[in-house]
Scaffold this motif. Structure first.
Motif, PDB file in Angstrom:
ATOM      1  N   ARG A   1       2.247  10.288  -7.511  1.00  0.00           N
ATOM      2  CA  ARG A   1       3.004  10.640  -8.433  1.00  0.00           C
ATOM      3  C   ARG A   1       2.155  10.868  -9.741  1.00  0.00           C
ATOM      4  N   VAL A   2       1.251   9.917  -9.956  1.00  0.00           N
ATOM      5  CA  VAL A   2       0.517  10.348 -11.133  1.00  0.00           C
ATOM      6  C   VAL A   2      -0.213  11.513 -11.037  1.00  0.00           C
TER       7      VAL A   2
ATOM      8  N   ILE B   1       5.625   9.190 -20.522  1.00  0.00           N
ATOM      9  CA  ILE B   1       6.145   7.541 -20.470  1.00  0.00           C
ATOM     10  C   ILE B   1       5.963   7.382 -18.993  1.00  0.00           C
ATOM     11  N   GLU B   2       6.348   8.038 -18.022  1.00  0.00           N
ATOM     12  CA  GLU B   2       6.089   7.830 -16.698  1.00  0.00           C
ATOM     13  C   GLU B   2       4.780   7.823 -16.226  1.00  0.00           C
ATOM     14  N   LEU B   3       4.133   8.527 -16.684  1.00  0.00           N
ATOM     15  CA  LEU B   3       2.418   8.465 -16.270  1.00  0.00           C
ATOM     16  C   LEU B   3       1.731   7.266 -16.797  1.00  0.00           C
TER      17      LEU B   3
ATOM     18  N   GLU C   1       0.447  14.160  -9.779  1.00  0.00           N
ATOM     19  CA  GLU C   1       1.567  15.168 -10.143  1.00  0.00           C
ATOM     20  C   GLU C   1       1.907  15.318 -11.591  1.00  0.00           C
ATOM     21  N   LEU C   2       2.023  14.286 -12.398  1.00  0.00           N
ATOM     22  CA  LEU C   2       2.188  14.008 -13.597  1.00  0.00           C
ATOM     23  C   LEU C   2       0.919  14.614 -14.715  1.00  0.00           C
ATOM     24  N   LEU C   3      -0.097  14.306 -14.236  1.00  0.00           N
ATOM     25  CA  LEU C   3      -1.376  14.703 -14.815  1.00  0.00           C
ATOM     26  C   LEU C   3      -1.382  15.964 -15.594  1.00  0.00           C
ATOM     27  N   PRO C   4      -1.060  17.048 -14.571  1.00  0.00           N
ATOM     28  CA  PRO C   4      -1.238  18.156 -15.364  1.00  0.00           C
ATOM     29  C   PRO C   4       0.002  18.758 -16.328  1.00  0.00           C
TER      30      PRO C   4
ATOM     31  N   GLU D   1       0.983  -1.299   0.105  1.00  0.00           N
ATOM     32  CA  GLU D   1      -0.061  -0.043  -0.052  1.00  0.00           C
ATOM     33  C   GLU D   1       0.852   1.208  -0.031  1.00  0.00           C
ATOM     34  N   GLN D   2       2.073   1.239   0.489  1.00  0.00           N
ATOM     35  CA  GLN D   2       2.871   2.260   0.552  1.00  0.00           C
ATOM     36  C   GLN D   2       3.231   2.500  -0.878  1.00  0.00           C
ATOM     37  N   GLN D   3       3.819   1.604  -1.576  1.00  0.00           N
ATOM     38  CA  GLN D   3       4.340   1.993  -2.768  1.00  0.00           C
ATOM     39  C   GLN D   3       2.922   2.288  -3.631  1.00  0.00           C
ATOM     40  N   TYR D   4       1.651   1.942  -3.391  1.00  0.00           N
ATOM     41  CA  TYR D   4       0.414   2.345  -4.245  1.00  0.00           C
ATOM     42  C   TYR D   4       0.135   3.790  -3.825  1.00  0.00           C
TER      43      TYR D   4
END
Length: 121
Positions: free
Chosen positions: A16-17, A36-38, A19-22, A7-10
């Motif tokens: 992070r997702v 790519i990361e997203l 943060e990447l979306l915008p 769950e911590q990794q989740y």
């Protein structure tokens, strides 16, 4: 990371997702590192969610109970709507018997329930 293990990794991946979306839109090139990361993290998050938070398919009984509540309909009213006896509807609602194909079709149509749920497929 090939798989989210806990769950911590989740939680980190979800953060992070977000943060990447915008930073990524339809005009972002496919080779862009953020894109790519997203994509990679989104797939990992989706896989973990499917494995750990999956709701599953609702049963016909659960959907019928919900639909009766939404439509403010009693079992007796449902029996009249389907053209069967109230005791037969009670058997359907308790799982003691399965509706015939004809009645299943009427349940699907009149209660607007997906045929796959009514047929249990």
């Amino acid at each position: 990371m090939t798989k989210i293990e806990n769950e911590q990794q989740y939680e980190w991946a979800v953060s992070r997702v977000e943060e990447l979306l915008p930073l990524v839109n339809d005009d972002t090139p496919a080779g862009d590192p953020n894109s790519i990361e997203l994509e990679l993290l989104s797939n990992l998050v989706a896989d973990y969610s499917d494995e750990h938070f999956s709701v599953g398919t609702p049963s016909l009984i659960d959907v019928m109970i919900l639909r009766l509540s939404e439509m403010k309909l009693t079992q007796k009213g449902l029996a009249e709507l389907l053209g069967v006896s109230p005791s037969r509807v009670s058997e359907y609602m308790t799982g003691k018997s399965e509706p015939t194909l004809k009645v299943a079709r009427e349940i699907s149509r009149k209660l607007n329930i997906d045929p796959a749920i009514v047929l249990g497929v």
